[in-house]
Design an enzyme around this catalytic site. Structure first.
Site, PDB file in Angstrom:
ATOM      1  CG  ASP A   1      -7.956  -9.513  -2.589  1.00 19.98           C
ATOM      2  OD1 ASP A   1      -6.736  -9.498  -2.398  1.00 19.98           O
ATOM      3  OD2 ASP A   1      -8.589  -8.582  -3.118  1.00 19.98           O
TER       4      ASP A   1
ATOM      5  CG  ASP B   1      -5.661  -4.028  -0.705  1.00 18.99           C
ATOM      6  OD1 ASP B   1      -5.686  -3.441   0.382  1.00 18.99           O
ATOM      7  OD2 ASP B   1      -4.613  -4.463  -1.231  1.00 18.99           O
TER       8      ASP B   1
END
Length: 609
Positions: free
Chosen positions: A147, A149
């Site tokens: 991922d 963020d």
């Protein structure tokens, strides 16, 4: 069958509570970041990028791999070519294995120290350790997905969530909510708490769902009040209409705004301005205002214009990914953020720390933006190829290595890379969107990024002597309590003219029995007076309101830890911590029941055969 080369000890609470463990943190590398010069094949992925085995070794390929005695694949293991097994260092290899292992382990620890490299167990005792909940063999992992963020990019919470809070409050003000005088307070909320939307409370539950602490609005409730409100209730996250789990740091701004407005709702200020609202309606209004801040793009536009104000740089992180890529892992970036935002943030966070004019795209075999997780792991969506720097897209039906895509599905990724299931490790910060869904639907291996662990672990170490004293006092009380309860039972039987549990207890005279019980009771009462305040302050070095995120008390693990242990194979504070462990690490939880697991494993394979 190759034996595991390295076993990684696991639990944070066990290590921190042990006074015999000294926290150790070594520099990851002794040379400057800019001096590192990778091999020319740095951008090649897959088995061709793995370290050349040479005549002394061979590497177990996928089509010839088996499983070891812990059920992990042996794919990627090094094997000795015995034809070349010569030299002085191999003399004495025929001695008993117990003796040989002790000697070699001592020599290995000494050599690691001489080379200035941290032993994995030493690294785990640091705030930058990787903690393990179930066995994970990185050697057998073919692809690692990330991922973006709060995983590959860590934001300054005060800056990012503070601005999100500001935009949220501005939107609420525009529709009539009385928000003047309110300010963002990041210490009000921590990840892992649960919002009770029916009662306007924020609660902390243990692993079984029992609520240990609660806050109504911004006021902490007493233990008695918590018991009266929730004595018969458990947190059940399946009831989404009532409970909202704060999975990620993105939840902080929303929760702070909501709890502050609960106070104003109770005071009647909200109702006078916007009409009748209950706590559920208030939560919906806050969520809508924050959603607008994200959708309208004001927040992300501000961050993209001045990323240095919001992003905390981590020079070691690109090197950790570079090690994994050069070890033959296929690296994936799978993010819900759009292409323009992803490209801007990744260029800012990665390019300046990569050697030899590499760009962030060179690290990844595939990039997927606007992934729409968690649906990305659950179903198929149309996939588009991003073909220009401005984000222009065209429909696409098959992903290829090196491509940049929008949408699609996890099944498409597996098909394109030729890997699936436990050959893939996915790393993210969101328990539900990243970790649980990839585990439940695809059986991918999982890693959770939880930045707060560093501060929590430091707090645990800082309170180690306090906790050791507390545990010792509790242990002493338990011994005294055992004796007192036996004497109390002996007295009860004596009052009914029945013999005590033993002949010696029956022979005690009345005065001796009574005086012994009086003395024990006085000592235990004094111990209670000492233990109670010590137990109350346990964990307050981390957060004055909520204590530790990984625990509800001295022993009870929190609801967050239950979710981590259920869905995450490993967890750590940041991706760059992988530099401690090499891309070939074998993790095993110290709490794993070897006898049970081995028995189940061999029974299963006996049935198959």
């Amino acid at each position: 069958m190759q034996l595991p080369l390295q076993w990684q000890a696991a639990t944070l609470s066990t290590m921190a509570a042990s006074p015999s463990l000294t926290p150790t943190f070594y520099p990851l590398y002794s040379f400057p970041v800019t001096s590192r010069k990778p091999a020319a094949c740095r951008c090649v992925s897959g088995e061709k990028a793995a370290v050349a085995a040479g005549p002394a070794f061979s590497v177990t390929p996928k089509n010839k791999s088996d499983v070891d005695y812990l059920g992990e694949s042996t794919k990627g293991d090094f094997n000795v070519n015995f034809d070349g097994f010569v030299g002085e260092r191999h003399v004495g290899m025929d001695r008993p294995i117990e003796e040989l292992a002790t000697l070699e382990a001592d020599e290995a620890e000494k050599l690691l120290r001489d080379l200035g490299m941290p032993a994995p167990f030493s690294a785990t005792r640091s705030p930058r350790g990787i903690f393990c909940t179930r066995t994970l063999n990185l050697r057998s992992i073919s692809a690692i997905g990330y991922d973006m963020d709060y995983t590959l990019i860590h934001y300054n919470v005060m800056a990012w969530e503070g601005r999100a809070y500001d935009y949220c409050m501005e939107n609420l003000r525009n529709v009539g909510f009385p928000v003047d005088g309110l300010a963002f307070d990041p210490n009000l909320v921590i990840r892992g708490l649960v919002i009770d939307k029916e009662k306007g409370n924020l609660v902390k539950a243990d692993r079984f769902g029992y609520i240990k602490r609660a806050m109504h609005g911004t006021t902490m409730l007493s233990t008695k009040a918590v018991s009266e409100i929730y004595g018969r209730e458990l947190v059940d996250l399946r009831k989404e209409s009532r409970w909202e789990f704060l999975n990620t740091l993105f939840s902080v701004s929303e929760a702070v705004a909501y709890m502050q407005l609960v106070d104003r709702l109770d005071n009647g200020a909200v109702e006078a301005e916007v009409g009748t609202l209950d706590y559920k309606g208030l939560y919906k209004a806050v969520g809508k205002a924050l959603f607008r801040a994200h959708v309208e793009g004001q927040l992300k536009s501000e961050i993209m214009s001045k990323p240095e104000l919001f992003v905390e740089p981590d020079p070691e992180l690109p090197l950790a990914l570079l090690d994994q890529k050069e070890a033959g892992k296929k690296l994936l970036l799978i993010t819900n953020s759009d292409y323009l935002y992803t490209d801007k943030m990744m260029r800012h966070s990665f390019n300046r720390f990569l050697p030899n004019d590499m760009g962030w795209r060179d690290l990844f075999d595939m990039v997927i933006v606007s992934a729409r997780k968690p649906e990305f792991f659950q179903m198929s969506h149309p996939m588009y190829e991003v073909v220009t720097g401005e984000g222009l897209m065209r429909p696409c039906f098959k992903a290829c290595t090196g491509g940049l895509y929008s949408g699609g599905s996890a099944q498409m990724v597996e098909s394109s890379l030729g890997v699936q299931g436990d050959e893939i490790l996915y790393v993210g910060d969101h328990i539900y969107t990243d970790v649980s869904q990839s585990k439940v639907h695809l059986r991918w291996r999982t890693a959770l990024i939880c930045r707060e662990l560093e501060e929590e672990y430091t707090a645990l170490i800082g309170s180690r002597s306090h906790r050791a004293s507390l545990i010792e006092l509790i242990n002493q009380k338990e011994v005294l309590g055992d004796l007192f309860n036996q004497l109390r039972l002996a007295l009860q039987r004596r009052m009914k003219d029945r013999p005590a549990q033993t002949f010696a207890a029956t022979k005690l005279d009345d005065q001796e029995l009574t005086e012994s019980m009086q003395k024990l009771l006085i000592v235990m009462q004094r111990l209670d007076e000492k233990i109670a305040p010590m137990l109350e302050t346990d964990g307050e070095l981390f957060n004055k309101r909520w204590g530790f995120i990984s625990r509800a008390g001295l022993w009870d693990k929190s609801h967050l830890m239950r979710q981590i242990e259920k869905y995450a194979d490993i967890y750590t504070s940041r991706v760059s911590n992988f530099l401690h462990y090499t891309p070939f690490m074998y993790f095993r939880s110290q709490e794993q029941n070897l006898a049970h697991d081995s028995y189940s494993f061999y029974c299963t394979h006996s049935d198959e055969e």
